[in-house]
Motif scaffolding. Structure first.
Motif, short mmCIF file in Angstrom:
data_model
loop_
_atom_site.label_atom_id
_atom_site.label_comp_id
_atom_site.label_asym_id
_atom_site.label_seq_id
_atom_site.Cartn_x
_atom_site.Cartn_y
_atom_site.Cartn_z
N TYR A 66 6.22 9.73 21.31
CA TYR A 66 6.99 8.51 21.50
C TYR A 66 7.85 8.20 20.27
CZ TYR A 66 7.74 3.40 21.88
OH TYR A 66 8.28 2.14 21.92
N GLN A 120 10.73 0.72 23.25
CA GLN A 120 11.53 1.74 22.56
C GLN A 120 12.71 1.14 21.80
OE1 GLN A 120 13.40 4.48 25.27
NE2 GLN A 120 14.60 2.89 26.28
N CYS A 260 12.24 6.65 26.23
CA CYS A 260 11.07 7.02 25.42
C CYS A 260 9.93 6.07 25.77
CB CYS A 260 11.38 6.92 23.93
SG CYS A 260 12.74 7.96 23.38
#
Length: 262
Positions: A66, A120, A260
Protein backbone atom coordinates in the motif's frame (compact mmCIF):
# COMPACT_ATOMS: atom_id res chain seq x y z
CA UNK A 1 44.41 50.33 10.44
CA UNK A 2 42.07 48.77 13.01
CA UNK A 3 41.72 44.97 13.00
CA UNK A 4 38.41 43.59 11.78
CA UNK A 5 36.23 42.63 14.72
CA UNK A 6 35.17 38.93 14.92
CA UNK A 7 31.49 39.78 14.50
CA UNK A 8 32.17 41.83 11.40
CA UNK A 9 34.43 39.10 10.04
CA UNK A 10 31.66 36.55 10.53
CA UNK A 11 29.27 38.83 8.66
CA UNK A 12 31.67 39.25 5.76
CA UNK A 13 32.27 35.50 5.46
CA UNK A 14 28.54 34.86 5.60
CA UNK A 15 27.90 37.43 2.88
CA UNK A 16 30.56 35.92 0.62
CA UNK A 17 29.20 32.40 1.12
CA UNK A 18 25.65 33.57 0.52
CA UNK A 19 26.55 35.22 -2.76
CA UNK A 20 28.67 32.32 -3.99
CA UNK A 21 26.12 29.62 -3.15
CA UNK A 22 22.83 31.39 -3.82
CA UNK A 23 20.13 29.29 -5.46
CA UNK A 24 16.37 29.29 -5.99
CA UNK A 25 13.91 26.71 -4.69
CA UNK A 26 11.15 25.21 -6.89
CA UNK A 27 8.81 27.97 -5.75
CA UNK A 28 11.36 30.72 -6.43
CA UNK A 29 12.49 31.26 -2.83
CA UNK A 30 16.15 32.24 -2.47
CA UNK A 31 18.38 29.68 -0.75
CA UNK A 32 22.02 29.27 0.24
CA UNK A 33 23.25 25.77 -0.62
CA UNK A 34 26.85 24.91 0.17
CA UNK A 35 26.82 21.18 -0.55
CA UNK A 36 26.51 19.15 -3.71
CA UNK A 37 23.59 16.85 -4.48
CA UNK A 38 25.94 13.87 -4.36
CA UNK A 39 27.23 14.87 -0.92
CA UNK A 40 23.70 15.18 0.45
CA UNK A 41 22.63 11.92 -1.19
CA UNK A 42 25.52 10.13 0.46
CA UNK A 43 24.65 11.58 3.84
CA UNK A 44 21.00 10.66 3.42
CA UNK A 45 21.83 7.08 2.42
CA UNK A 46 24.19 6.62 5.36
CA UNK A 47 21.62 7.98 7.79
CA UNK A 48 18.90 5.74 6.39
CA UNK A 49 21.05 2.64 6.89
CA UNK A 50 21.60 3.65 10.52
CA UNK A 51 17.87 4.10 11.05
CA UNK A 52 17.06 0.70 9.59
CA UNK A 53 19.38 -0.87 12.16
CA UNK A 54 17.78 1.04 15.04
CA UNK A 55 14.07 0.99 14.17
CA UNK A 56 11.75 -2.00 13.91
CA UNK A 57 10.85 -2.60 10.27
CA UNK A 58 7.29 -3.59 9.43
CA UNK A 59 7.10 -6.73 7.29
CA UNK A 60 3.35 -6.92 6.65
CA UNK A 61 3.00 -7.46 2.91
CA UNK A 62 -0.27 -5.56 2.44
CA UNK A 63 0.92 -2.55 4.42
CA UNK A 64 4.17 -2.34 2.48
CA UNK A 65 2.45 -2.77 -0.87
CA UNK A 66 0.00 0.00 0.00
CA UNK A 67 2.70 2.50 1.02
CA UNK A 68 4.82 1.53 -1.98
CA UNK A 69 1.86 1.97 -4.33
CA UNK A 70 1.23 5.53 -3.15
CA UNK A 71 4.92 6.39 -3.22
CA UNK A 72 5.49 4.94 -6.68
CA UNK A 73 2.62 6.97 -8.11
CA UNK A 74 4.24 10.18 -6.85
CA UNK A 75 7.88 9.42 -7.63
CA UNK A 76 6.90 8.40 -11.16
CA UNK A 77 6.09 12.07 -11.78
CA UNK A 78 9.57 13.25 -10.80
CA UNK A 79 12.54 13.98 -12.99
CA UNK A 80 15.48 11.61 -12.39
CA UNK A 81 17.37 12.71 -9.30
CA UNK A 82 21.16 12.87 -9.47
CA UNK A 83 23.13 10.95 -6.89
CA UNK A 84 20.87 7.89 -6.65
CA UNK A 85 18.74 5.48 -8.62
CA UNK A 86 15.33 4.30 -7.43
CA UNK A 87 13.55 5.66 -4.37
CA UNK A 88 13.70 3.23 -1.44
CA UNK A 89 10.68 2.98 0.86
CA UNK A 90 10.69 1.38 4.31
CA UNK A 91 7.72 1.10 6.66
CA UNK A 92 8.73 1.34 10.32
CA UNK A 93 6.61 -0.41 12.94
CA UNK A 94 5.96 2.43 15.39
CA UNK A 95 3.07 4.42 16.86
CA UNK A 96 4.72 7.64 15.69
CA UNK A 97 2.45 9.67 13.41
CA UNK A 98 5.32 10.50 11.14
CA UNK A 99 7.10 10.05 7.83
CA UNK A 100 10.26 11.46 6.29
CA UNK A 101 12.21 11.59 3.05
CA UNK A 102 15.97 11.94 2.80
CA UNK A 103 18.35 13.06 0.07
CA UNK A 104 19.40 10.01 -1.86
CA UNK A 105 15.84 8.83 -2.43
CA UNK A 106 15.07 7.33 0.98
CA UNK A 107 11.54 7.39 2.40
CA UNK A 108 10.42 6.19 5.81
CA UNK A 109 6.78 5.85 6.86
CA UNK A 110 5.71 4.96 10.41
CA UNK A 111 2.67 2.74 10.85
CA UNK A 112 1.19 5.26 13.30
CA UNK A 113 0.68 7.62 10.37
CA UNK A 114 -1.68 5.13 8.73
CA UNK A 115 -4.09 5.57 11.64
CA UNK A 116 -4.39 9.30 10.88
CA UNK A 117 -4.00 9.31 7.08
CA UNK A 118 -7.29 7.52 6.46
CA UNK A 119 -6.97 6.85 2.73
CA UNK A 120 -4.56 6.83 -0.20
CA UNK A 121 -5.04 10.53 -0.90
CA UNK A 122 -4.24 11.57 2.65
CA UNK A 123 -1.16 9.34 2.71
CA UNK A 124 -0.14 10.88 -0.62
CA UNK A 125 -0.41 14.30 1.03
CA UNK A 126 2.21 13.36 3.60
CA UNK A 127 4.52 11.51 1.23
CA UNK A 128 4.31 14.31 -1.34
CA UNK A 129 5.10 16.83 1.40
CA UNK A 130 8.15 14.89 2.57
CA UNK A 131 9.42 14.43 -0.98
CA UNK A 132 8.92 18.18 -1.37
CA UNK A 133 11.56 18.74 1.32
CA UNK A 134 14.03 16.69 -0.76
CA UNK A 135 13.19 18.35 -4.08
CA UNK A 136 13.58 21.80 -2.51
CA UNK A 137 16.87 20.74 -0.87
CA UNK A 138 15.74 21.83 2.57
CA UNK A 139 18.26 19.58 4.33
CA UNK A 140 21.08 21.15 2.34
CA UNK A 141 19.70 24.57 3.18
CA UNK A 142 19.52 23.85 6.92
CA UNK A 143 22.96 22.29 7.09
CA UNK A 144 24.39 25.19 5.08
CA UNK A 145 22.89 27.68 7.49
CA UNK A 146 24.34 25.74 10.40
CA UNK A 147 27.78 25.76 8.79
CA UNK A 148 27.61 29.48 8.07
CA UNK A 149 26.50 30.21 11.63
CA UNK A 150 29.57 28.40 12.97
CA UNK A 151 32.48 29.46 10.77
CA UNK A 152 34.75 27.07 12.66
CA UNK A 153 33.14 24.08 10.94
CA UNK A 154 34.63 22.63 7.80
CA UNK A 155 32.33 23.34 4.86
CA UNK A 156 34.31 21.65 2.13
CA UNK A 157 33.45 18.03 2.94
CA UNK A 158 30.44 15.98 3.98
CA UNK A 159 32.57 13.28 5.65
CA UNK A 160 30.69 13.93 8.89
CA UNK A 161 29.94 10.38 10.01
CA UNK A 162 31.77 9.55 13.21
CA UNK A 163 32.74 13.16 13.93
CA UNK A 164 31.45 15.70 16.42
CA UNK A 165 29.27 17.16 13.64
CA UNK A 166 27.37 13.94 13.04
CA UNK A 167 24.40 14.85 15.26
CA UNK A 168 24.05 18.25 13.61
CA UNK A 169 24.05 16.58 10.20
CA UNK A 170 21.35 14.13 11.29
CA UNK A 171 19.26 16.99 12.60
CA UNK A 172 19.62 18.82 9.30
CA UNK A 173 18.09 15.79 7.61
CA UNK A 174 15.05 16.03 9.88
CA UNK A 175 16.18 13.19 12.14
CA UNK A 176 16.90 15.34 15.16
CA UNK A 177 14.49 13.56 17.49
CA UNK A 178 16.25 10.24 17.00
CA UNK A 179 19.69 11.79 17.41
CA UNK A 180 18.94 14.14 20.28
CA UNK A 181 19.43 17.34 18.31
CA UNK A 182 16.55 19.53 17.20
CA UNK A 183 16.86 21.48 13.97
CA UNK A 184 13.26 21.73 12.77
CA UNK A 185 12.24 22.89 9.34
CA UNK A 186 11.17 26.52 9.35
CA UNK A 187 7.70 27.76 8.47
CA UNK A 188 8.79 28.86 5.00
CA UNK A 189 10.17 25.38 4.27
CA UNK A 190 7.09 23.63 5.65
CA UNK A 191 4.74 25.82 3.63
CA UNK A 192 6.86 25.33 0.53
CA UNK A 193 6.74 21.55 0.93
CA UNK A 194 2.97 21.73 1.35
CA UNK A 195 2.71 23.46 -2.03
CA UNK A 196 5.15 21.12 -3.78
CA UNK A 197 3.49 18.05 -2.26
CA UNK A 198 0.03 19.24 -3.26
CA UNK A 199 1.11 19.68 -6.87
CA UNK A 200 2.80 16.27 -6.91
CA UNK A 201 -0.18 14.37 -5.52
CA UNK A 202 -2.59 16.10 -7.91
CA UNK A 203 -0.34 15.33 -10.89
CA UNK A 204 -0.12 11.70 -9.74
CA UNK A 205 -3.90 11.18 -9.68
CA UNK A 206 -4.71 11.74 -6.01
CA UNK A 207 -7.43 14.05 -4.72
CA UNK A 208 -5.81 17.31 -3.50
CA UNK A 209 -8.90 18.16 -1.47
CA UNK A 210 -8.03 15.30 0.84
CA UNK A 211 -4.95 17.25 1.95
CA UNK A 212 -7.30 19.48 3.92
CA UNK A 213 -8.98 16.47 5.51
CA UNK A 214 -5.57 15.06 6.42
CA UNK A 215 -4.61 18.16 8.36
CA UNK A 216 -7.98 18.20 10.08
CA UNK A 217 -7.21 14.67 11.22
CA UNK A 218 -3.75 15.79 12.31
CA UNK A 219 -5.30 18.58 14.37
CA UNK A 220 -7.57 16.10 16.14
CA UNK A 221 -4.73 13.64 16.72
CA UNK A 222 -2.38 16.26 18.15
CA UNK A 223 -4.93 17.83 20.48
CA UNK A 224 -3.79 21.21 21.73
CA UNK A 225 -0.77 22.72 20.04
CA UNK A 226 1.33 25.77 20.86
CA UNK A 227 0.43 29.13 19.28
CA UNK A 228 1.81 29.56 15.79
CA UNK A 229 4.06 32.37 16.99
CA UNK A 230 5.90 29.89 19.23
CA UNK A 231 6.18 27.13 16.65
CA UNK A 232 8.35 26.65 13.59
CA UNK A 233 5.46 24.86 11.89
CA UNK A 234 2.40 26.67 10.58
CA UNK A 235 -0.65 26.12 12.78
CA UNK A 236 -3.13 23.54 11.51
CA UNK A 237 -5.67 26.27 10.71
CA UNK A 238 -3.12 28.31 8.74
CA UNK A 239 -1.98 25.19 6.93
CA UNK A 240 -5.53 24.31 5.97
CA UNK A 241 -6.28 27.86 4.78
CA UNK A 242 -3.12 27.93 2.67
CA UNK A 243 -3.88 24.53 1.14
CA UNK A 244 -7.41 25.57 0.23
CA UNK A 245 -6.04 28.65 -1.53
CA UNK A 246 -3.44 26.60 -3.38
CA UNK A 247 -6.03 24.00 -4.43
CA UNK A 248 -8.08 26.76 -6.05
CA UNK A 249 -5.01 27.73 -8.11
CA UNK A 250 -4.07 24.23 -9.28
CA UNK A 251 -4.18 23.64 -13.03
CA UNK A 252 -6.67 21.11 -14.37
CA UNK A 253 -4.78 17.84 -14.05
CA UNK A 254 -6.44 14.83 -15.65
CA UNK A 255 -4.27 11.84 -14.75
CA UNK A 256 -5.76 8.36 -14.18
CA UNK A 257 -7.20 8.02 -10.71
CA UNK A 258 -4.93 6.00 -8.42
CA UNK A 259 -6.25 2.89 -6.71
CA UNK A 260 -3.95 2.04 -3.80
CA UNK A 261 -5.71 0.11 -1.05
CA UNK A 262 -4.70 -1.23 2.33
Amino acid sequence: MKPIRPLLLTGLITAVLSISACSSSPTGRQQVLLFSTNDMSQLGAQSFEELKKQEKINTDVKTNQYVQCVTNAITARLDPQSGFGQWEVVVFDSEQVNAFALPGGKIGVYTGLLEVAKNQDQLATVIGHEIGHVIAQHSNERLSRSQIADIGLQISSMAISGTEYHSAAMAALGLGVQYGVLMPYGRAQESESDIIGLRLMAEAGFDPNQSVELWKNMAKASGGQPPELLSTHPSHSTRIDDLEKEISRLPAYNPPRQNCRL
